[in-house]
Structure formats: C-alpha cells, structure tokens
Design a protein around this motif. Sequence first.
Motif, PDB file in Angstrom:
ATOM      1  N   ILE A 120       0.839  -1.192   0.000  1.00  0.00           N
ATOM      2  CA  ILE A 120       0.000   0.000   0.000  1.00  0.00           C
ATOM      3  C   ILE A 120       0.875   1.242   0.000  1.00  0.00           C
ATOM      4  CG2 ILE A 120      -1.877  -1.169   1.210  1.00  0.00           C
ATOM      5  CD1 ILE A 120      -0.939   0.107   3.805  1.00  0.00           C
ATOM      6  N   LYS A 121       0.259   2.398  -0.144  1.00  0.00           N
ATOM      7  CA  LYS A 121       0.993   3.649  -0.114  1.00  0.00           C
ATOM      8  C   LYS A 121       1.377   3.997   1.326  1.00  0.00           C
ATOM      9  CE  LYS A 121      -1.160   5.629  -4.247  1.00  0.00           C
ATOM     10  NZ  LYS A 121      -1.936   6.768  -4.793  1.00  0.00           N
ATOM     11  N   VAL A 122       2.456   4.739   1.439  1.00  0.00           N
ATOM     12  CA  VAL A 122       2.939   5.124   2.770  1.00  0.00           C
ATOM     13  C   VAL A 122       1.872   5.883   3.542  1.00  0.00           C
ATOM     14  CG1 VAL A 122       4.630   6.522   4.004  1.00  0.00           C
ATOM     15  CG2 VAL A 122       5.363   5.139   2.056  1.00  0.00           C
ATOM     16  N   ASP A 123       1.122   6.727   2.855  1.00  0.00           N
ATOM     17  CA  ASP A 123       0.096   7.526   3.527  1.00  0.00           C
ATOM     18  C   ASP A 123      -1.018   6.686   4.127  1.00  0.00           C
ATOM     19  OD1 ASP A 123       1.539   9.712   2.754  1.00  0.00           O
ATOM     20  OD2 ASP A 123       0.267  10.222   1.034  1.00  0.00           O
ATOM     21  N   ALA A 124      -1.171   5.450   3.624  1.00  0.00           N
ATOM     22  CA  ALA A 124      -2.256   4.586   4.097  1.00  0.00           C
ATOM     23  C   ALA A 124      -1.854   3.722   5.284  1.00  0.00           C
ATOM     24  CB  ALA A 124      -2.743   3.692   2.956  1.00  0.00           C
ATOM     25  N   VAL A 125      -0.576   3.774   5.676  1.00  0.00           N
ATOM     26  CA  VAL A 125      -0.085   2.961   6.795  1.00  0.00           C
ATOM     27  C   VAL A 125      -0.624   3.507   8.116  1.00  0.00           C
ATOM     28  CG1 VAL A 125       1.977   2.210   8.043  1.00  0.00           C
ATOM     29  CG2 VAL A 125       1.983   2.263   5.551  1.00  0.00           C
ATOM     30  N   ASP A 126      -0.954   2.609   9.036  1.00  0.00           N
ATOM     31  CA  ASP A 126      -1.433   3.006  10.371  1.00  0.00           C
ATOM     32  C   ASP A 126      -0.419   3.962  10.999  1.00  0.00           C
ATOM     33  OD1 ASP A 126      -1.929   2.987  13.254  1.00  0.00           O
ATOM     34  OD2 ASP A 126      -3.283   1.316  12.847  1.00  0.00           O
ATOM     35  N   PRO A 127      -0.874   5.118  11.502  1.00  0.00           N
ATOM     36  CA  PRO A 127       0.054   6.099  12.091  1.00  0.00           C
ATOM     37  C   PRO A 127       0.850   5.565  13.277  1.00  0.00           C
ATOM     38  CG  PRO A 127      -2.235   6.652  12.572  1.00  0.00           C
ATOM     39  CD  PRO A 127      -2.263   5.592  11.524  1.00  0.00           C
ATOM     40  N   ALA A 128       0.399   4.457  13.857  1.00  0.00           N
ATOM     41  CA  ALA A 128       1.131   3.871  14.982  1.00  0.00           C
ATOM     42  C   ALA A 128       2.559   3.514  14.582  1.00  0.00           C
ATOM     43  CB  ALA A 128       0.409   2.626  15.492  1.00  0.00           C
ATOM     44  N   PHE A 129       2.742   3.069  13.329  1.00  0.00           N
ATOM     45  CA  PHE A 129       4.071   2.663  12.888  1.00  0.00           C
ATOM     46  C   PHE A 129       4.994   3.866  12.682  1.00  0.00           C
ATOM     47  CE2 PHE A 129       1.389  -0.936  11.502  1.00  0.00           C
ATOM     48  CZ  PHE A 129       2.016  -1.932  12.234  1.00  0.00           C
ATOM     49  N   GLY A 130       4.424   5.032  12.554  1.00  0.00           N
ATOM     50  CA  GLY A 130       5.246   6.236  12.476  1.00  0.00           C
ATOM     51  C   GLY A 130       5.861   6.606  13.810  1.00  0.00           C
ATOM     52  N   LYS A 131       5.367   5.975  14.884  1.00  0.00           N
ATOM     53  CA  LYS A 131       5.859   6.237  16.239  1.00  0.00           C
ATOM     54  C   LYS A 131       6.528   5.000  16.830  1.00  0.00           C
ATOM     55  CE  LYS A 131       4.253  10.466  16.743  1.00  0.00           C
ATOM     56  NZ  LYS A 131       5.129  11.626  17.028  1.00  0.00           N
ATOM     57  N   ILE A 132       7.010   4.103  15.972  1.00  0.00           N
ATOM     58  CA  ILE A 132       7.589   2.861  16.473  1.00  0.00           C
ATOM     59  C   ILE A 132       8.921   3.086  17.170  1.00  0.00           C
ATOM     60  CG2 ILE A 132       8.882   2.245  14.385  1.00  0.00           C
ATOM     61  CD1 ILE A 132       6.782  -0.114  16.654  1.00  0.00           C
ATOM     62  N   GLY A 133       9.631   4.131  16.804  1.00  0.00           N
ATOM     63  CA  GLY A 133      10.911   4.410  17.459  1.00  0.00           C
ATOM     64  C   GLY A 133      10.722   5.195  18.732  1.00  0.00           C
ATOM     65  N   ASN A 134       9.979   4.643  19.679  1.00  0.00           N
ATOM     66  CA  ASN A 134       9.634   5.360  20.909  1.00  0.00           C
ATOM     67  C   ASN A 134      10.297   4.736  22.132  1.00  0.00           C
ATOM     68  OD1 ASN A 134       7.780   3.213  22.036  1.00  0.00           O
ATOM     69  ND2 ASN A 134       6.751   3.636  20.093  1.00  0.00           N
ATOM     70  N   ALA A 135      10.065   5.346  23.274  1.00  0.00           N
ATOM     71  CA  ALA A 135      10.707   4.894  24.509  1.00  0.00           C
ATOM     72  C   ALA A 135      10.263   3.485  24.893  1.00  0.00           C
ATOM     73  CB  ALA A 135      10.383   5.869  25.644  1.00  0.00           C
ATOM     74  N   PHE A 136       8.992   3.152  24.638  1.00  0.00           N
ATOM     75  CA  PHE A 136       8.505   1.814  24.972  1.00  0.00           C
ATOM     76  C   PHE A 136       9.280   0.747  24.208  1.00  0.00           C
ATOM     77  CE2 PHE A 136       5.755  -1.724  23.636  1.00  0.00           C
ATOM     78  CZ  PHE A 136       5.497  -2.294  24.867  1.00  0.00           C
ATOM     79  N   VAL A 137       9.433   0.939  22.909  1.00  0.00           N
ATOM     80  CA  VAL A 137      10.173  -0.023  22.093  1.00  0.00           C
ATOM     81  C   VAL A 137      11.642  -0.032  22.501  1.00  0.00           C
ATOM     82  CG1 VAL A 137      10.936  -0.576  19.747  1.00  0.00           C
ATOM     83  CG2 VAL A 137       8.565   0.078  20.160  1.00  0.00           C
ATOM     84  N   GLY A 138      12.175   1.125  22.875  1.00  0.00           N
ATOM     85  CA  GLY A 138      13.548   1.177  23.368  1.00  0.00           C
ATOM     86  C   GLY A 138      13.727   0.323  24.614  1.00  0.00           C
ATOM     87  N   ILE A 139      12.785   0.455  25.552  1.00  0.00           N
ATOM     88  CA  ILE A 139      12.853  -0.339  26.788  1.00  0.00           C
ATOM     89  C   ILE A 139      12.677  -1.822  26.484  1.00  0.00           C
ATOM     90  CG2 ILE A 139      11.674  -0.796  28.973  1.00  0.00           C
ATOM     91  CD1 ILE A 139      10.995   2.206  29.057  1.00  0.00           C
ATOM     92  N   LEU A 140      11.709  -2.143  25.611  1.00  0.00           N
ATOM     93  CA  LEU A 140      11.482  -3.535  25.233  1.00  0.00           C
ATOM     94  C   LEU A 140      12.720  -4.137  24.571  1.00  0.00           C
ATOM     95  CD1 LEU A 140       9.560  -5.949  24.885  1.00  0.00           C
ATOM     96  CD2 LEU A 140       8.844  -4.948  22.695  1.00  0.00           C
ATOM     97  N   SER A 141      13.366  -3.370  23.714  1.00  0.00           N
ATOM     98  CA  SER A 141      14.589  -3.840  23.051  1.00  0.00           C
ATOM     99  C   SER A 141      15.674  -4.145  24.073  1.00  0.00           C
ATOM    100  CB  SER A 141      15.086  -2.789  22.055  1.00  0.00           C
ATOM    101  OG  SER A 141      14.136  -2.552  21.039  1.00  0.00           O
ATOM    102  N   GLY A 142      15.808  -3.262  25.057  1.00  0.00           N
ATOM    103  CA  GLY A 142      16.804  -3.482  26.105  1.00  0.00           C
ATOM    104  C   GLY A 142      16.521  -4.720  26.923  1.00  0.00           C
ATOM    105  N   ILE A 143      15.244  -4.951  27.233  1.00  0.00           N
ATOM    106  CA  ILE A 143      14.868  -6.130  28.016  1.00  0.00           C
ATOM    107  C   ILE A 143      15.179  -7.413  27.253  1.00  0.00           C
ATOM    108  CG2 ILE A 143      12.897  -7.406  28.940  1.00  0.00           C
ATOM    109  CD1 ILE A 143      11.642  -4.720  29.679  1.00  0.00           C
TER     110      ILE A 143
END
Length: 480
Positions: free
Chosen positions: A105-128
């Motif tokens: 699909i087009k980038v504009d149609a992607v769920d906006p959640a994936f635009g925020k994937i580089g967040n503190a939660f994912v950072g903490i999860l990656s560390g764990i």
Amino acid sequence: MVMKYLQRLGKSLMLPVAVLPAAAILMGIGYWIDPVGWGAESPVAAFLIKAGGSIIDNIPILFAVGVALGMSKERDGSAALSGLVAFLVTTTLLSTATVAMFLGIKVDAVDPAFGKIGNAFVGILSGIIASLCYNRFHNVKLPDALAFFSGKRLVPIMTAVSMILISVILFFVWPPVYGALVAFGEAIAKLGAVGAGLYGLFNRLLIPTGLHHALNSVFWFDVAGINDIGNFWSGKGVKGITGMYQAGFFPVMMFGLPAAALAMYHTAKTEKKKQAASLLLAAAFAAFFTGVTEPIEFAFMFLAPALYVVHALLTGVSLFIAATFHWTAGFGFSAGFVDFFLSSRLPLANQPYMLLLQGLVFAVIYYFLFRYLIVKFNLKTPGREDDDEVGEIVNAPGKDRFATMAKIIYEGLGGDANVVAIDNCVTRLRVEVKDMRKVDQQKIKSTGISGIKEVGPTSIQVIVGTNVQFVADEITKLRK
C-alpha cells in the motif's frame, strides 16, 4: 518477583536518564544565547541546540542500550550492543516505509502507529530482550566449526533473531496498544490542570516501588504522543501548556522538600539534632540544586508513611496550580535549580519565575504542615527515633569516611557469607542476601544512612544518598 524485576528495570533506566542533563545544559545555553531565533541568529546557539537535540531526539536508543546494560547479569558491553541491535531491527522492520512495502500500500495509508515505532517503549522492550538474550546465551559454546560465534558474540545474533519474532508480534499488537496509550494520554490531557495534578500525585506515590518510571514515560517521552520533555526543550508545543507535567515539580523539589527537611530538623530530639542535620542538610541541598529528592523522601517515607502521602498530595496540588496558571519550566534531569536556570529562557518557558513565588508559598506550607503533623502524631522522622532504633553514628575523616561506612554496612549485611549480589542506583545500594535474618540493621543504621527497605525475602535496599557510588566502590573492594 514481578515487583523485584520492575524495580531493576527502573534502576536500569536511571543510566540513560542521567545523560539528559548534558542535553539540558547544551540546549539551555543555546536558547539563552538566542531565545528568539532558536539558533537562526547565532551559529554558536545553533551548534549548542543541535548538539543537545542529538541526545533528546534519541532517548529511545539510549533506553535500549541502558536497559540492556543494566538488566544483564554482568553489565557487559555485548549486552549494550545487543540492545542497539534489537532497537534497529525492530524500528527498521516496522518503519512506515517497510510496512507499506509489506502490505503493498501507499505510505500515507499505513497506520500512524508505525510512524511512532521508534519510541521509549520499544527502546525499553529492546533493552529487556537484549538482556534476556545475554543472560541466556553469553556462555553458550557452539561446535568447533562455529566456535567464532560462541559466547558473547552469539548474543547480538540471537537478539536480532529474537527481535524479528518480536517485530512480527508487534506488527499486530502495536497498533491497538498505541491506540490505548494515546487514548490514556488524551484522557489525562483533556483533564488539563486536574490531569497534571493527578499525574503529580501518582508520580510520588509510585516512588517507593520504582514504577514511577513507567508513568513518567507516558507523559515525559513520546510513548503516547505527549513527549513533554522533548517538545519543551525543542520548542515544539504550545506556550503555557507544553511543560505542564514538569513545572509543578520545581516548587516542591527546590522549596517544599528542603522546608520539610528543616521541619524535621527542628522537631528532632535535642541530643540527635546534630545527627539529623548531617543527613537533612545534604539532602536538602541535593533537592534544591539538582532535584534529586530520594535522600529526603526515603528519610521519612518508611518512618512516617502518612507524612509521605501528604507529600504526594502536595506534589499533585503543585502541578495543578502551575498548570492552572500556565506557569511552565522544564528539566532535562530533575526539577532543581540547575534545570530551572537553564530552562527559564527557553521559547516555551512561560512566566517561570512565578514558580519561584509558588515555591516560597509551598516552603511555608511544607514547613508548618510537616512540623504540626510530626509533633501532633509523634511521627518518627530522622532524629525522633526511639533510642534503641539507631545506634551512635560512625564518622571518619575525609575520604576514609566512605571506606569506614562501606566496611560497617558490609559487615551488617553479613559479609561474603551472606551477600549474593550488590548493586547501586542513584541513592541506594540494592543487595541480594542468602538469609535476611543475618542482616544487622542496627549496625547498618549506625553509619548514618537515610534508611533501610526490605523489598523481598532476600532483597534489601540501603538508602545511602547521592554519595552511594563511593560507598558501593568501597564495598566492591571488600568483596572476595
């Protein structure tokens, strides 16, 4: 076990969070030089602002590395590298462009959640995940043909594989989780000043458990779209609104708690005033200058828990008042004088000096309310303990003081025969022992520490204060 693990996580987060003052200093000086153009009118200001932004904008990466390092058994560099690998794998696989390619699909149609994937939660999860991989695979020996990848070299590889699987799960889970986080943040945000007050209340109430870090991440960082610290320091927000989850802490940390320390000193027993002063004076200065309040809070948190609840309520009221009148200031580390001074000229700072006036009022409230409650209910604050609760304080001159404290504390913990592991955070020694019955708390308290907390059948915390690192270093020398 869950509480113990979450406390370790909270401690691990303190390493990357401790880097934030560097960003605060750089950006604060930059904005001080050019408060209007934000660097456009001064190359020096632009340099400093961008240098500070390089830290603020990469908080999730710092969390991934810091948590991986802090949660791994041996705090090895390969664990930190694995944390970075984990974060890069996830954020690349779940980036907007990659998801668009997967779905056709087009980038504009992607769920906006994936635009925020580089967040503190994912950072903490990656560390764990990285720390778990390190603890599981750092001693694994592969067949001779693959021997090069054995041990610690295997950790980043297994971390990458693990995060591929985690990314598949997040592909389906992250959008609804993100939506729930945003809804929670928006619900609090819609409450305006009341929401800020509730946040301040629960922030303090969660301090004893270490779970306040999880709450902070929702409001201070870009987990639910609020990102109060990042937006305030980068100038991206609404003047008088952005910073509302930070500003109300300044009157409490710079004025309220030092005044509470004064009240505790004045209500201490005459023969114990000198002992109380040595603890409370240093703790009050740390709270005012740096915003580190644990030395004061742990001094009465367990001795007089009702008094701590009053402190939490007052913190909530402070955030409510500051948010109501749109007085804002920000911090890169904590709400002390250094951060107040540096943030007062930031573009989004709004009447920050009114926070000082509010602080003076709170100092009066804290002092007289604490003094009244301590005397009225005979609360056992520092200097008011029963004579058999704390022995004579042990003192030693100069640099020998920490060596002496360390020796007595270690003996009180049971020494090599009883101590399994020992670590430290900003103000506390975190100790694992074989048998809690062999711990001599009276002996440990004789060193003048702020307090002791048993957090499990074999886990104990010794609240030393901001000099804990020096004591921990000396204990390390004693261990065989």
